[in-house]
Design a protein around this motif. Sequence first.
Motif, mmCIF file in Angstrom:
data_model
loop_
_atom_site.group_PDB
_atom_site.id
_atom_site.type_symbol
_atom_site.label_atom_id
_atom_site.label_comp_id
_atom_site.label_asym_id
_atom_site.label_seq_id
_atom_site.Cartn_x
_atom_site.Cartn_y
_atom_site.Cartn_z
ATOM 1 N N GLU A 263 72.837 22.365 -109.104
ATOM 2 C CA GLU A 263 73.204 23.019 -111.410
ATOM 3 C C GLU A 263 72.986 21.294 -111.890
ATOM 4 O OE1 GLU A 263 76.947 24.631 -110.373
ATOM 5 O OE2 GLU A 263 76.923 24.771 -108.673
ATOM 6 N N ILE A 264 73.572 20.391 -111.709
ATOM 7 C CA ILE A 264 73.346 19.913 -112.979
ATOM 8 C C ILE A 264 71.724 19.133 -112.675
ATOM 9 C CG2 ILE A 264 73.860 17.449 -113.971
ATOM 10 C CD1 ILE A 264 75.740 19.146 -113.959
ATOM 11 N N LEU A 265 70.689 19.489 -111.757
ATOM 12 C CA LEU A 265 69.926 19.047 -112.112
ATOM 13 C C LEU A 265 68.712 19.691 -112.324
ATOM 14 C CD1 LEU A 265 68.610 16.508 -108.847
ATOM 15 C CD2 LEU A 265 69.380 15.914 -110.736
ATOM 16 N N GLU A 266 69.227 21.000 -112.009
ATOM 17 C CA GLU A 266 68.504 22.727 -112.784
ATOM 18 C C GLU A 266 68.844 22.589 -114.121
ATOM 19 O OE1 GLU A 266 69.660 27.455 -112.264
ATOM 20 O OE2 GLU A 266 69.413 25.953 -110.635
ATOM 21 N N LEU A 267 70.502 22.388 -114.878
ATOM 22 C CA LEU A 267 70.083 22.198 -116.191
ATOM 23 C C LEU A 267 69.007 21.073 -116.729
ATOM 24 C CD1 LEU A 267 71.820 23.266 -118.441
ATOM 25 C CD2 LEU A 267 74.083 21.317 -118.071
ATOM 26 N N ILE A 268 69.641 20.174 -115.892
ATOM 27 C CA ILE A 268 68.241 18.812 -116.600
ATOM 28 C C ILE A 268 67.019 19.552 -116.398
ATOM 29 C CG2 ILE A 268 67.090 17.198 -116.524
ATOM 30 C CD1 ILE A 268 70.340 15.344 -115.024
ATOM 31 N N ASP A 269 66.817 19.583 -115.113
ATOM 32 C CA ASP A 269 65.148 20.151 -116.131
ATOM 33 C C ASP A 269 64.743 21.241 -116.590
ATOM 34 O OD1 ASP A 269 62.170 20.671 -113.562
ATOM 35 O OD2 ASP A 269 63.363 22.824 -113.617
ATOM 36 N N GLN A 270 65.850 22.229 -116.770
ATOM 37 C CA GLN A 270 65.772 23.318 -118.381
ATOM 38 C C GLN A 270 65.472 22.613 -119.718
ATOM 39 O OE1 GLN A 270 68.900 25.952 -117.725
ATOM 40 N NE2 GLN A 270 68.228 26.839 -115.378
ATOM 41 N N GLU A 271 66.338 21.892 -119.322
ATOM 42 C CA GLU A 271 66.612 21.234 -120.723
ATOM 43 C C GLU A 271 65.347 20.412 -120.523
ATOM 44 O OE1 GLU A 271 68.829 21.749 -123.472
ATOM 45 O OE2 GLU A 271 69.086 22.725 -121.967
ATOM 46 N N SER A 272 65.064 19.191 -120.081
ATOM 47 C CA SER A 272 63.360 18.571 -119.892
ATOM 48 C C SER A 272 62.750 19.988 -120.740
ATOM 49 C CB SER A 272 63.141 18.646 -118.893
ATOM 50 O OG SER A 272 62.382 18.834 -117.615
ATOM 51 N N GLY A 273 62.264 20.681 -120.388
ATOM 52 C CA GLY A 273 61.623 22.129 -121.104
ATOM 53 C C GLY A 273 61.413 22.403 -123.042
ATOM 54 N N LYS A 274 62.841 21.796 -123.286
ATOM 55 C CA LYS A 274 62.766 21.940 -124.256
ATOM 56 C C LYS A 274 62.514 20.232 -125.319
ATOM 57 C CE LYS A 274 66.347 25.138 -123.052
ATOM 58 N NZ LYS A 274 67.384 25.386 -123.039
ATOM 59 N N VAL A 275 63.043 19.824 -124.489
ATOM 60 C CA VAL A 275 63.139 17.502 -125.023
ATOM 61 C C VAL A 275 62.628 17.129 -124.036
ATOM 62 C CG1 VAL A 275 64.759 18.608 -126.372
ATOM 63 C CG2 VAL A 275 65.550 17.669 -124.314
ATOM 64 N N PRO A 276 61.969 15.912 -124.612
ATOM 65 C CA PRO A 276 61.394 15.509 -123.422
ATOM 66 C C PRO A 276 62.519 14.247 -122.587
ATOM 67 C CG PRO A 276 60.578 14.143 -125.744
ATOM 68 C CD PRO A 276 61.668 15.380 -125.960
ATOM 69 N N ARG A 277 62.247 14.657 -121.213
ATOM 70 C CA ARG A 277 63.519 13.182 -120.222
ATOM 71 C C ARG A 277 63.780 12.290 -120.966
ATOM 72 N NH1 ARG A 277 60.680 14.972 -114.504
ATOM 73 N NH2 ARG A 277 61.259 17.032 -114.144
ATOM 74 N N GLY A 278 63.126 11.153 -121.633
ATOM 75 C CA GLY A 278 63.690 10.413 -122.139
ATOM 76 C C GLY A 278 64.987 10.810 -123.465
ATOM 77 N N ASN A 279 65.063 12.126 -124.089
ATOM 78 C CA ASN A 279 65.652 12.673 -124.775
ATOM 79 C C ASN A 279 67.068 13.437 -124.526
ATOM 80 O OD1 ASN A 279 64.104 11.313 -126.614
ATOM 81 N ND2 ASN A 279 63.589 12.966 -127.837
ATOM 82 N N ILE A 280 66.922 13.360 -122.976
ATOM 83 C CA ILE A 280 68.447 13.859 -122.404
ATOM 84 C C ILE A 280 68.981 12.741 -122.183
ATOM 85 C CG2 ILE A 280 68.795 15.069 -120.694
ATOM 86 C CD1 ILE A 280 66.550 16.326 -120.210
ATOM 87 N N ILE A 281 70.639 12.645 -122.489
ATOM 88 C CA ILE A 281 71.397 12.197 -122.162
ATOM 89 C C ILE A 281 72.534 12.428 -121.633
ATOM 90 C CG2 ILE A 281 73.230 10.350 -123.531
ATOM 91 C CD1 ILE A 281 70.539 10.096 -124.172
ATOM 92 N N LEU A 282 73.007 11.596 -120.461
ATOM 93 C CA LEU A 282 73.267 12.844 -119.178
ATOM 94 C C LEU A 282 75.242 11.237 -119.366
ATOM 95 C CD1 LEU A 282 73.914 14.119 -116.654
ATOM 96 C CD2 LEU A 282 72.849 12.584 -115.409
ATOM 97 N N GLY A 283 76.387 12.045 -118.547
ATOM 98 C CA GLY A 283 77.489 11.464 -118.739
ATOM 99 C C GLY A 283 78.559 12.317 -118.290
ATOM 100 N N GLY A 284 79.805 11.506 -118.286
ATOM 101 C CA GLY A 284 81.219 12.564 -118.611
ATOM 102 C C GLY A 284 82.601 11.723 -117.941
ATOM 103 N N LEU A 285 82.493 12.195 -118.049
ATOM 104 C CA LEU A 285 84.490 11.888 -117.762
ATOM 105 C C LEU A 285 85.671 11.595 -117.189
ATOM 106 C CD1 LEU A 285 87.183 10.617 -119.705
ATOM 107 C CD2 LEU A 285 88.008 12.304 -119.859
ATOM 108 N N SER A 286 85.712 10.381 -116.264
ATOM 109 C CA SER A 286 86.730 10.780 -115.163
ATOM 110 C C SER A 286 85.577 11.678 -113.403
ATOM 111 C CB SER A 286 87.796 11.265 -114.981
ATOM 112 O OG SER A 286 89.037 11.206 -114.351
ATOM 113 N N GLN A 287 86.331 12.702 -113.450
ATOM 114 C CA GLN A 287 85.713 12.734 -112.246
ATOM 115 C C GLN A 287 84.191 13.470 -112.786
ATOM 116 O OE1 GLN A 287 87.861 15.448 -109.677
ATOM 117 N NE2 GLN A 287 85.938 16.449 -108.640
#
Length: 190
Positions: free
Chosen positions: A92-116
Motif C-alpha cells: 500500500e505504501i509503495l503504491e502511494l510512493i509510486d502515485q506521488e512519484s508521478g507528481k514530484v521527482p522521487r528525490g523530492n519524496i520524504i518517507l517517515g513515521g512515528l513508533s510503529q
Amino acid sequence: MDESQSRGQKGLSLSPFVIEPSSRHTHSLILLHGLGSNGERFGKELLETGVCSNGRKLTDILPGARCIFPTLRRRRSTTLNQLRGLEESTREILELIDQESGKVPRGNIILGGLSQGCAMALVCLLAIDFSVGGFVGMSGWLPCRNEIEELVKADDKGDSEDDPFGSDDDVLSLHLVIMSVKRRIRRSES
C-alpha cells in the motif's frame, strides 16, 4: 469527505489524510502513524503541535510540500500475520510512493513515521529499489532485524540459500526477506 471518498482501494484502508501545499507542489511527505492512532489524528496533531522556536509550523516552512498521512489497516499481531501485514502494508505504501512519484521527482519524496509507523516506513525504505529524498524516523525500530542481519551474514559468507541480496542491482526485496523469515519460522516450528 464522504464515506466513499474515505475508503481506499478494495476498502482495505482509509484514504490518506492529505494537506495540500500552499504554493507550487515541489515535495511530498509521507508520514505513518503509530499504534492506536490513524492518519488524520496523527497528521493534525503533528501539524498543530510541531512548532519551531520561532513559531513557524511545518506547512509554513515547507509551503510546497504535500503532507500525506495514510491510515493503515489494523491487524492481529501473531508472527505470521505480522509478516503478512508488513507485506500488505508495504504494498500500500509503495503504491502511494509510486502515485506521488508521478507528481514530484522521487528525490523530492520524504518517507517517515512515528513508533510503529517508523518501523513500517523502515521496511518500505528497505523494499524500494530507488532512492527517495529523505527519511524521518521517530521512536522506531527495524522489524525482522535479527533475520535481516542473519541474511546479511549469510551473504557475506557466500551462502546463497535465502539470499535476497543476490540480484544484479544488489537491492533488498522485502518479499524475499519475508519469505525467508517465514521459512525460518516454519523450520523452527517443525
